[in-house]
Design a protein around this motif. Structure first.
Motif, PDB file in Angstrom:
ATOM      1  N   THR A 124       0.871  -1.167   0.000  1.00 13.13           N
ATOM      2  CA  THR A 124       0.000   0.000   0.000  1.00 13.13           C
ATOM      3  C   THR A 124       0.915   1.226   0.000  1.00 13.13           C
ATOM      4  OG1 THR A 124      -0.146  -0.003   2.422  1.00 13.13           O
ATOM      5  CG2 THR A 124      -1.851  -1.206   1.234  1.00 13.13           C
ATOM      6  N   LYS A 125       0.326   2.385   0.218  1.00  6.49           N
ATOM      7  CA  LYS A 125       1.116   3.619   0.283  1.00  6.49           C
ATOM      8  C   LYS A 125       0.786   4.357   1.571  1.00  6.49           C
ATOM      9  CE  LYS A 125       1.547   4.322  -4.628  1.00  6.49           C
ATOM     10  NZ  LYS A 125       2.736   4.830  -5.222  1.00  6.49           N
ATOM     11  N   GLN A 126       1.802   4.999   2.109  1.00  7.65           N
ATOM     12  CA  GLN A 126       1.605   5.875   3.249  1.00  7.65           C
ATOM     13  C   GLN A 126       0.972   7.176   2.767  1.00  7.65           C
ATOM     14  OE1 GLN A 126       5.257   6.111   5.748  1.00  7.65           O
ATOM     15  NE2 GLN A 126       6.021   4.464   4.415  1.00  7.65           N
ATOM     16  N   SER A 127       0.517   7.999   3.681  1.00  3.85           N
ATOM     17  CA  SER A 127      -0.134   9.253   3.300  1.00  3.85           C
ATOM     18  C   SER A 127       0.798  10.164   2.503  1.00  3.85           C
ATOM     19  CB  SER A 127      -0.652   9.982   4.544  1.00  3.85           C
ATOM     20  OG  SER A 127       0.412  10.278   5.418  1.00  3.85           O
ATOM     21  N   ASN A 128       2.114  10.030   2.680  1.00  7.54           N
ATOM     22  CA  ASN A 128       3.059  10.858   1.930  1.00  7.54           C
ATOM     23  C   ASN A 128       3.458  10.221   0.590  1.00  7.54           C
ATOM     24  OD1 ASN A 128       4.780   8.790   2.662  1.00  7.54           O
ATOM     25  ND2 ASN A 128       6.209  10.078   3.783  1.00  7.54           N
ATOM     26  N   GLY A 129       2.885   9.058   0.269  1.00 10.58           N
ATOM     27  CA  GLY A 129       3.165   8.385  -0.996  1.00 10.58           C
ATOM     28  C   GLY A 129       4.260   7.334  -0.924  1.00 10.58           C
ATOM     29  N   ASP A 130       4.983   7.267   0.194  1.00 15.32           N
ATOM     30  CA  ASP A 130       6.021   6.245   0.348  1.00 15.32           C
ATOM     31  C   ASP A 130       5.380   4.862   0.468  1.00 15.32           C
ATOM     32  OD1 ASP A 130       7.959   8.200   0.276  1.00 15.32           O
ATOM     33  OD2 ASP A 130       8.352   8.185   2.426  1.00 15.32           O
ATOM     34  N   PRO A 131       6.101   3.822   0.052  1.00 19.34           N
ATOM     35  CA  PRO A 131       5.545   2.463   0.126  1.00 19.34           C
ATOM     36  C   PRO A 131       5.321   2.019   1.575  1.00 19.34           C
ATOM     37  CG  PRO A 131       7.606   2.510  -1.141  1.00 19.34           C
ATOM     38  CD  PRO A 131       7.436   3.854  -0.518  1.00 19.34           C
ATOM     39  N   GLN A 132       4.405   1.069   1.706  1.00 17.73           N
ATOM     40  CA  GLN A 132       4.090   0.478   3.007  1.00 17.73           C
ATOM     41  C   GLN A 132       3.579  -0.930   2.764  1.00 17.73           C
ATOM     42  OE1 GLN A 132       1.318   2.672   5.531  1.00 17.73           O
ATOM     43  NE2 GLN A 132       0.330   0.744   6.079  1.00 17.73           N
ATOM     44  N   ILE A 133       4.010  -1.850   3.566  1.00 17.24           N
ATOM     45  CA  ILE A 133       3.449  -3.207   3.534  1.00 17.24           C
ATOM     46  C   ILE A 133       2.479  -3.311   4.697  1.00 17.24           C
ATOM     47  CG2 ILE A 133       3.954  -5.662   3.881  1.00 17.24           C
ATOM     48  CD1 ILE A 133       6.673  -5.146   2.494  1.00 17.24           C
ATOM     49  N   THR A 134       1.292  -3.798   4.413  1.00 19.07           N
ATOM     50  CA  THR A 134       0.330  -4.125   5.446  1.00 19.07           C
ATOM     51  C   THR A 134       0.214  -5.639   5.448  1.00 19.07           C
ATOM     52  OG1 THR A 134      -0.839  -2.047   5.144  1.00 19.07           O
ATOM     53  CG2 THR A 134      -2.059  -3.823   6.210  1.00 19.07           C
ATOM     54  N   GLY A 135       0.487  -6.232   6.595  1.00 25.94           N
ATOM     55  CA  GLY A 135       0.513  -7.688   6.653  1.00 25.94           C
ATOM     56  C   GLY A 135      -0.181  -8.227   7.877  1.00 25.94           C
ATOM     57  N   GLU A 136      -0.200  -9.554   7.940  1.00 28.56           N
ATOM     58  CA  GLU A 136      -0.807 -10.247   9.066  1.00 28.56           C
ATOM     59  C   GLU A 136      -0.005 -11.506   9.350  1.00 28.56           C
ATOM     60  OE1 GLU A 136      -4.929 -12.501   9.529  1.00 28.56           O
ATOM     61  OE2 GLU A 136      -5.190 -10.328   9.267  1.00 28.56           O
ATOM     62  N   ILE A 137       0.343 -11.691  10.605  1.00 30.02           N
ATOM     63  CA  ILE A 137       1.043 -12.890  11.054  1.00 30.02           C
ATOM     64  C   ILE A 137       0.184 -13.542  12.123  1.00 30.02           C
ATOM     65  CG2 ILE A 137       3.062 -13.763  12.286  1.00 30.02           C
ATOM     66  CD1 ILE A 137       4.691 -11.489  10.983  1.00 30.02           C
ATOM     67  N   ASN A 138      -0.290 -14.743  11.850  1.00 30.26           N
ATOM     68  CA  ASN A 138      -1.122 -15.495  12.808  1.00 30.26           C
ATOM     69  C   ASN A 138      -2.266 -14.653  13.375  1.00 30.26           C
ATOM     70  OD1 ASN A 138       0.476 -17.782  12.455  1.00 30.26           O
ATOM     71  ND2 ASN A 138       1.844 -17.213  14.120  1.00 30.26           N
TER      72      ASN A 138
END
Length: 155
Positions: free
Chosen positions: A46-60
């Motif tokens: 995904t993207k952060q509010s400033n446009g930088d990349p971001q991973i949104t994940g889930e572990i267990n």
């Protein structure tokens, strides 16, 4: 004969150095970083509010984010910030201090709402091997699982 061996050895060393540099994962390799994150559970870019990349994940069953930091024009980022925050789980300061005293490689704190948070950073300026990056995600998985237990999170 010695001179030929020396030149061959130097050429081999140079080839190995170039090969290792070509394989280094940096903050510009968002697809490769996401691919490694997916080895540990659901993850999407995904993207952060400033446009930088971001991973949104889930572990267990526990959601987390990996923020790409110190980016140039929303790419070529210098480091990763692994972040987990539990809304409405409000451990005591003693529980947070116990985590920080007894655990390495991560830091826990209470945010402005007194919710439990834990973070871990990874410097990518010079690049790291894919194997090392995978080991850092493995470490993050352990941090997520142990911190969830430490603060009493029930999925």
């Amino acid at each position: 004969m010695k001179f030929t061996s020396m030149i061959a050895g130097t050429a081999l060393g140079l080839a190995l150095t170039v090969s290792a540099q070509a394989q280094a994962v940096t903050g510009a390799n968002t697809d490769e970083i996401l691919s490694i994150a997916k080895n540990y559970g659901d993850a999407s870019m995904t993207k952060q509010s400033n446009g930088d990349p971001q991973i949104t994940g889930e572990i267990n069953g526990v959601a987390y984010q990996v923020y790409f930091r110190n980016c140039t024009n929303n790419k070529n980022c210098e480091d990763l910030n692994f972040y987990l925050g539990f809304l409405d789980i409000k451990p005591t300061l003693e529980q947070i201090n116990d985590w920080n005293f007894n655990k390495r490689f991560s830091r826990a704190y209470l945010d402005q709402d007194k919710d439990a948070c834990v973070e871990m950073d990874l410097d990518l300026v010079q690049g790291v091997s894919a194997k090392y990056l995978d080991s850092q995600f493995s470490l993050w998985k352990m941090v997520v699982e142990q911190f969830a237990d430490h603060v009493g999170y029930k999925s």
